[in-house]
Design a protein around this motif. Structure first.
Motif, mmCIF file in Angstrom:
data_model
loop_
_atom_site.group_PDB
_atom_site.id
_atom_site.type_symbol
_atom_site.label_atom_id
_atom_site.label_comp_id
_atom_site.label_asym_id
_atom_site.label_seq_id
_atom_site.Cartn_x
_atom_site.Cartn_y
_atom_site.Cartn_z
ATOM 1 N N ASP A 1 -33.612 -38.759 -4.062
ATOM 2 C CA ASP A 1 -32.911 -39.515 -5.107
ATOM 3 C C ASP A 1 -32.920 -38.759 -6.433
ATOM 4 O OD1 ASP A 1 -32.209 -41.708 -3.494
ATOM 5 O OD2 ASP A 1 -34.176 -42.622 -3.775
ATOM 6 N N LEU A 2 -34.095 -38.282 -6.827
ATOM 7 C CA LEU A 2 -34.205 -37.529 -8.077
ATOM 8 C C LEU A 2 -33.423 -36.222 -7.989
ATOM 9 C CD1 LEU A 2 -35.341 -37.046 -10.889
ATOM 10 C CD2 LEU A 2 -37.441 -36.173 -9.817
ATOM 11 N N LEU A 3 -33.548 -35.549 -6.859
ATOM 12 C CA LEU A 3 -32.848 -34.276 -6.680
ATOM 13 C C LEU A 3 -31.337 -34.465 -6.760
ATOM 14 C CD1 LEU A 3 -32.982 -31.263 -6.122
ATOM 15 C CD2 LEU A 3 -33.156 -31.784 -3.673
ATOM 16 N N SER A 4 -30.839 -35.538 -6.172
ATOM 17 C CA SER A 4 -29.393 -35.774 -6.213
ATOM 18 C C SER A 4 -28.924 -36.008 -7.653
ATOM 19 C CB SER A 4 -29.002 -36.960 -5.325
ATOM 20 O OG SER A 4 -29.486 -38.177 -5.849
ATOM 21 N N GLU A 5 -29.719 -36.740 -8.437
ATOM 22 C CA GLU A 5 -29.361 -36.948 -9.841
ATOM 23 C C GLU A 5 -29.326 -35.628 -10.598
ATOM 24 O OE1 GLU A 5 -32.066 -39.711 -11.565
ATOM 25 O OE2 GLU A 5 -31.268 -41.445 -10.477
ATOM 26 N N MET A 6 -30.287 -34.764 -10.327
ATOM 27 C CA MET A 6 -30.339 -33.469 -11.003
ATOM 28 C C MET A 6 -29.140 -32.596 -10.621
ATOM 29 S SD MET A 6 -34.436 -32.773 -10.655
ATOM 30 C CE MET A 6 -34.447 -31.270 -11.642
ATOM 31 N N ILE A 7 -28.740 -32.661 -9.367
ATOM 32 C CA ILE A 7 -27.603 -31.860 -8.909
ATOM 33 C C ILE A 7 -26.306 -32.364 -9.532
ATOM 34 C CG2 ILE A 7 -26.195 -31.266 -6.887
ATOM 35 C CD1 ILE A 7 -28.839 -31.221 -5.275
ATOM 36 N N PHE A 8 -26.127 -33.689 -9.570
ATOM 37 C CA PHE A 8 -24.943 -34.238 -10.231
ATOM 38 C C PHE A 8 -24.929 -33.854 -11.711
ATOM 39 C CE2 PHE A 8 -24.717 -37.316 -6.621
ATOM 40 C CZ PHE A 8 -23.388 -37.091 -6.280
ATOM 41 N N GLY A 9 -26.113 -33.848 -12.312
ATOM 42 C CA GLY A 9 -26.209 -33.451 -13.716
ATOM 43 C C GLY A 9 -25.772 -32.013 -13.927
ATOM 44 N N MET A 10 -26.215 -31.120 -13.059
ATOM 45 C CA MET A 10 -25.791 -29.720 -13.159
ATOM 46 C C MET A 10 -24.292 -29.586 -12.953
ATOM 47 S SD MET A 10 -28.740 -27.288 -11.446
ATOM 48 C CE MET A 10 -28.897 -28.143 -9.888
ATOM 49 N N ALA A 11 -23.753 -30.366 -12.024
ATOM 50 C CA ALA A 11 -22.332 -30.252 -11.693
ATOM 51 C C ALA A 11 -21.444 -30.634 -12.871
ATOM 52 C CB ALA A 11 -22.001 -31.119 -10.479
ATOM 53 N N LYS A 12 -21.866 -31.617 -13.643
ATOM 54 C CA LYS A 12 -20.989 -32.097 -14.717
ATOM 55 C C LYS A 12 -21.298 -31.501 -16.083
ATOM 56 C CE LYS A 12 -23.662 -36.241 -15.836
ATOM 57 N NZ LYS A 12 -23.633 -37.700 -16.024
ATOM 58 N N GLN A 13 -22.473 -30.913 -16.267
ATOM 59 C CA GLN A 13 -22.892 -30.483 -17.600
ATOM 60 C C GLN A 13 -21.949 -29.457 -18.223
ATOM 61 O OE1 GLN A 13 -25.068 -31.714 -19.565
ATOM 62 N NE2 GLN A 13 -24.934 -30.197 -21.194
ATOM 63 N N HIS A 14 -21.524 -28.469 -17.447
ATOM 64 C CA HIS A 14 -20.652 -27.432 -18.016
ATOM 65 C C HIS A 14 -19.374 -28.042 -18.570
ATOM 66 C CE1 HIS A 14 -18.570 -23.663 -18.617
ATOM 67 N NE2 HIS A 14 -17.577 -24.127 -17.886
ATOM 68 N N PHE A 15 -18.802 -28.983 -17.847
ATOM 69 C CA PHE A 15 -17.542 -29.577 -18.257
ATOM 70 C C PHE A 15 -17.731 -30.562 -19.413
ATOM 71 C CE2 PHE A 15 -17.290 -28.447 -13.742
ATOM 72 C CZ PHE A 15 -16.338 -27.441 -13.847
ATOM 73 N N GLU A 16 -18.910 -31.189 -19.498
ATOM 74 C CA GLU A 16 -19.191 -32.076 -20.625
ATOM 75 C C GLU A 16 -19.306 -31.299 -21.932
ATOM 76 O OE1 GLU A 16 -22.648 -34.391 -19.740
ATOM 77 O OE2 GLU A 16 -21.536 -35.837 -18.516
ATOM 78 N N MET A 17 -19.692 -30.028 -21.844
ATOM 79 C CA MET A 17 -19.874 -29.213 -23.042
ATOM 80 C C MET A 17 -18.572 -28.613 -23.557
ATOM 81 S SD MET A 17 -23.032 -29.370 -23.887
ATOM 82 C CE MET A 17 -23.174 -27.996 -25.021
ATOM 83 N N THR A 18 -17.479 -28.810 -22.830
ATOM 84 C CA THR A 18 -16.206 -28.187 -23.208
ATOM 85 C C THR A 18 -15.793 -28.442 -24.657
ATOM 86 O OG1 THR A 18 -15.426 -28.188 -20.918
ATOM 87 C CG2 THR A 18 -13.750 -28.026 -22.630
ATOM 88 N N PRO A 19 -15.874 -29.688 -25.173
ATOM 89 C CA PRO A 19 -15.406 -29.920 -26.543
ATOM 90 C C PRO A 19 -16.191 -29.149 -27.610
ATOM 91 C CG PRO A 19 -15.569 -31.990 -25.341
ATOM 92 C CD PRO A 19 -16.243 -30.944 -24.509
ATOM 93 N N VAL A 20 -17.489 -28.964 -27.387
ATOM 94 C CA VAL A 20 -18.318 -28.326 -28.416
ATOM 95 C C VAL A 20 -18.431 -26.809 -28.219
ATOM 96 C CG1 VAL A 20 -20.584 -28.505 -27.266
ATOM 97 C CG2 VAL A 20 -20.440 -28.658 -29.763
ATOM 98 N N ARG A 21 -18.052 -26.334 -27.033
ATOM 99 C CA ARG A 21 -18.253 -24.910 -26.723
ATOM 100 C C ARG A 21 -17.601 -23.949 -27.714
ATOM 101 N NH1 ARG A 21 -17.031 -25.138 -21.722
ATOM 102 N NH2 ARG A 21 -19.138 -25.687 -21.114
ATOM 103 N N PRO A 22 -16.391 -24.230 -28.239
ATOM 104 C CA PRO A 22 -15.790 -23.287 -29.197
ATOM 105 C C PRO A 22 -16.630 -23.056 -30.445
ATOM 106 C CG PRO A 22 -14.136 -24.827 -28.393
ATOM 107 C CD PRO A 22 -15.475 -25.323 -27.904
ATOM 108 N N TYR A 23 -17.560 -23.963 -30.743
ATOM 109 C CA TYR A 23 -18.361 -23.863 -31.950
ATOM 110 C C TYR A 23 -19.775 -23.354 -31.677
ATOM 111 C CZ TYR A 23 -14.486 -26.931 -33.003
ATOM 112 O OH TYR A 23 -13.228 -27.468 -33.115
ATOM 113 N N THR A 24 -20.000 -22.861 -30.471
ATOM 114 C CA THR A 24 -21.322 -22.365 -30.100
ATOM 115 C C THR A 24 -21.226 -20.939 -29.561
ATOM 116 O OG1 THR A 24 -21.235 -23.033 -27.771
ATOM 117 C CG2 THR A 24 -21.897 -24.716 -29.374
#
Length: 199
Positions: free
Chosen positions: A146-169
């Protein structure tokens, strides 16, 4: 705006998800949805009794195709690691290609409405989560799937969640990776863990 004569339910459901993702559940009325589709509110009520019924139908319809694709991807091989690879490619593609639904899910987590979260958990997430944790248990018996699946989903979406702020980093130099790039990186991190022999 002229009224459309025969709007289809898929059009109504798609519009509802888009508006819910932009404004949140509380920020959208049946009148808003009817106006966006191009019909009168009474015509919309001919299809759905109330906003909650429309919400549930819209979420179910949107997730039905996604869950089918994800389940197919994680069932495509008898080899669990290949199933994981297929699943990671599918989930990162879904996240990259449907930002509206992803944004919708973020809003729902922030709104934290118990009834809607219960619906999402029981009737939506479990369709994918349960078979995915079973796959993880095959790959690593005894792990906290259960914990591992949450961590994997987190990795899968994190890059795309950062898209709006990425130009400023400083992360912007490499640009946005593709879904396949993200899936490969996650697999490169996970594969040694699954192959490691527990002592």
């Amino acid at each position: 705006m002229p009224m459309k004569l025969c709007p289809t339910k898929p059009r109504i459901l798609e519009t509802a998800i888009t508006l819910f993702s932009m404004k949140g559940y509380s920020g959208v009325s049946m009148r808003d949805i009817a106006r966006e589709v191009g019909i009168s509110p009474p015509a919309l009520y001919n299809h759905f009794d109330n906003k909650d019924a429309l919400y549930r139908a819209a979420v179910s319809a949107t997730f039905e195709d996604k869950s089918a694709r994800l389940f197919t991807a994680m069932s495509a091989s008898k080899e669990p690691l290949q199933c994981l690879q297929g699943f990671m490619e599918a989930i990162t593609t879904e996240i990259q290609e449907d930002r509206s639904f992803h944004r919708f899910m973020q809003r729902e987590m922030l709104d934290a409405d118990d009834e809607r979260l219960a619906f999402l958990g029981n009737f939506i997430f479990n369709k994918v989560q349960q078979p995915f944790t079973q796959l993880l248990e095959k790959l690593k018996p005894g792990c906290d799937a259960d914990l591992l699946s949450e961590m994997i989903f987190g990795m899968a979406k994190q890059h795309f969640e950062m898209t709006p702020v990425r130009p400023y980093t400083s992360m912007n130099a490499a640009g946005e990776r593709t879904a396949a790039d993200v899936a490969r990186m996650i697999l490169s991190v996970l594969t040694p863990f699954f192959r490691e022999v527990d002592k």
